[in-house]
Design an enzyme around this catalytic site. Structure first.
Site, PDB file in Angstrom:
ATOM      1  N   ARG A   1       0.851  -1.181   0.000  1.00 45.31           N
ATOM      2  CA  ARG A   1       0.000   0.000   0.000  1.00 45.31           C
ATOM      3  C   ARG A   1       0.889   1.232   0.000  1.00 45.31           C
ATOM      4  O   ARG A   1       1.936   1.261   0.670  1.00 45.31           O
ATOM      5  CB  ARG A   1      -0.933   0.031   1.213  1.00 45.31           C
ATOM      6  CG  ARG A   1      -2.082  -0.972   1.165  1.00 45.31           C
ATOM      7  CD  ARG A   1      -3.093  -0.608   0.090  1.00 45.31           C
ATOM      8  NE  ARG A   1      -4.245  -1.503   0.071  1.00 45.31           N
ATOM      9  CZ  ARG A   1      -4.349  -2.566  -0.709  1.00 45.31           C
ATOM     10  NH1 ARG A   1      -3.348  -2.874  -1.519  1.00 45.31           N
ATOM     11  NH2 ARG A   1      -5.435  -3.316  -0.696  1.00 45.31           N
TER      12      ARG A   1
ATOM     13  N   GLU B   1      -4.216   7.439  -5.411  1.00 41.29           N
ATOM     14  CA  GLU B   1      -4.378   6.741  -6.683  1.00 41.29           C
ATOM     15  C   GLU B   1      -5.722   7.092  -7.304  1.00 41.29           C
ATOM     16  O   GLU B   1      -6.733   7.069  -6.586  1.00 41.29           O
ATOM     17  CB  GLU B   1      -4.265   5.223  -6.479  1.00 41.29           C
ATOM     18  CG  GLU B   1      -2.916   4.784  -5.943  1.00 41.29           C
ATOM     19  CD  GLU B   1      -2.858   3.310  -5.577  1.00 41.29           C
ATOM     20  OE1 GLU B   1      -1.760   2.803  -5.322  1.00 41.29           O
ATOM     21  OE2 GLU B   1      -3.929   2.648  -5.551  1.00 41.29           O
TER      22      GLU B   1
ATOM     23  N   HIS C   1      -0.749   0.275 -10.063  1.00 44.18           N
ATOM     24  CA  HIS C   1      -1.478  -0.653  -9.190  1.00 44.18           C
ATOM     25  C   HIS C   1      -2.053  -1.829  -9.992  1.00 44.18           C
ATOM     26  O   HIS C   1      -3.257  -2.115  -9.943  1.00 44.18           O
ATOM     27  CB  HIS C   1      -2.597   0.068  -8.440  1.00 44.18           C
ATOM     28  CG  HIS C   1      -2.956  -0.608  -7.136  1.00 44.18           C
ATOM     29  ND1 HIS C   1      -3.248   0.079  -5.978  1.00 44.18           N
ATOM     30  CD2 HIS C   1      -3.070  -1.921  -6.811  1.00 44.18           C
ATOM     31  CE1 HIS C   1      -3.536  -0.774  -5.015  1.00 44.18           C
ATOM     32  NE2 HIS C   1      -3.426  -1.990  -5.493  1.00 44.18           N
TER      33      HIS C   1
END
Length: 322
Positions: free
Chosen positions: A241, A270, A289
């Site tokens: 994370r 994000e 991601h």
């Protein structure tokens, strides 16, 4: 519990984060009336889940107030392993089960971790660009040492977090002939892995790979002090994370040569915010991601979430985190 409801209303708040018409949601459609939204803004969330029995989400943030606006809500099923976007305490107070997707992405994230590390070490992308742009055709040498390369054999990898992904990364590292050390808050005995303190890991590792959840204790676990303690030749990898890293400190560590390089699949905000201090370049690789997104992985994820919903409806929730 809503086991007596024959056809619960299931609302998926951010379906486009899981499928962009390339995988089927039929295993979930069979379980109720499924309503899918590609994405949902905070302003639209309460209206969309107001009459939902079950809410599906990936990264949608769901607060206590959001739950209060959905009186029928009994289950939140996550298309993710992490659940820091859900107020789990509020869910428990309201009798709402929160079920995550367990270890569906273990192999995919471990694979991506090494894809990032190998790019830092072997610079395949840079060399491919060099050849594509005609650099090799114009060279007088058959080998062009344009980018420095690093051999992993004999190096020490320090793994932060020894859950299923951390353990998978350890197995791959052993196959490359690396020495494996790890720091974990829950001691466990893993063949080939030496457990060490956090400070020792920072000092000894040639590669640090982060695989811990984002919690109050791990928020900004890596800051200026930690990057200063690392070897100047070390690589830093984060596929967990974004919040476990102080991004300003990491940018400074890379720009100043405090560490050799870094590769990230996650950021604090994000999609990447315009004012993010981290800029991809020769010594910093950023992917958006995607470690968890191979087709097979997302198909497995749909099956896992469908099983969680089915088990919840049958009265025995699985992967319940609250």
């Amino acid at each position: 519990m809503i086991s007596d409801i024959k056809k619960p209303k299931i609302v998926f708040t951010d379906a486009a984060t899981v499928s962009q018409d390339d995988i089927s949601l039929n295993p979930i459609k069979k379980l109720g009336e499924l309503v899918c939204y590609g994405s949902t803004s905070p302003e639209m969330l309460r209206e969309r889940i107001a009459d939902a029995d079950i809410v599906l989400c990936n990264k949608t943030k769901i607060t206590r107030e959001d739950m209060e606006a959905a009186p029928r809500l009994s289950c939140i099923a996550l298309f993710a392993t992490g659940y820091n976007n859900i107020d789990t305490a509020a869910a428990a107070d309201r009798g709402i089960a929160v079920c995550n997707a367990g270890s569906y992405s273990t192999n995919a994230v471990a694979q991506h971790t090494f894809a990032l590390l190998l790019e830092l070490c072997s610079r395949v992308g840079g060399y491919n660009d060099f050849v594509r742009e005609g650099g090799w055709k114009s060279s007088s040498l058959f080998s062009v040492f344009r980018y420095p390369m690093t051999e992993l054999y004999g190096k020490t990898i320090g793994i932060v977090g020894l859950g299923s992904i951390g353990c998978a990364v350890a197995r791959i590292a052993e196959a490359f002939g690396m020495n494996v050390i790890a720091y974990t808050r829950t001691p466990k005995n893993i063949d080939g892995v030496t457990l060490v303190g956090f400070d020792e890991l920072l000092a000894e590792a040639d590669v640090i790979s982060v695989h811990c959840p984002l919690t109050p204790e791990t928020t900004e676990l890596f800051g200026e002090k930690e990057f200063t303690a690392m070897k100047e030749s070390a690589f830093f990898i984060n596929t967990s994370r974004g919040g476990v890293v102080n991004e300003v400190a990491l940018a400074k560590a890379i720009d100043s040569g405090m560490i050799a390089g870094a590769a990230l699949d996650v950021l604090c905000v994000e999609p990447q915010s315009p004012d993010c201090p981290l800029v991809a370049g020769d010594r910093l690789i950023i992917t958006p991601h995607v470690a968890w997104t191979p087709l097979e992985t997302r198909q497995r994820l749909v099956g896992t979430v469908a099983a969680n919903i089915e088990n919840f409806l049958a009265g025995h929730p699985t992967n319940k985190v609250n």
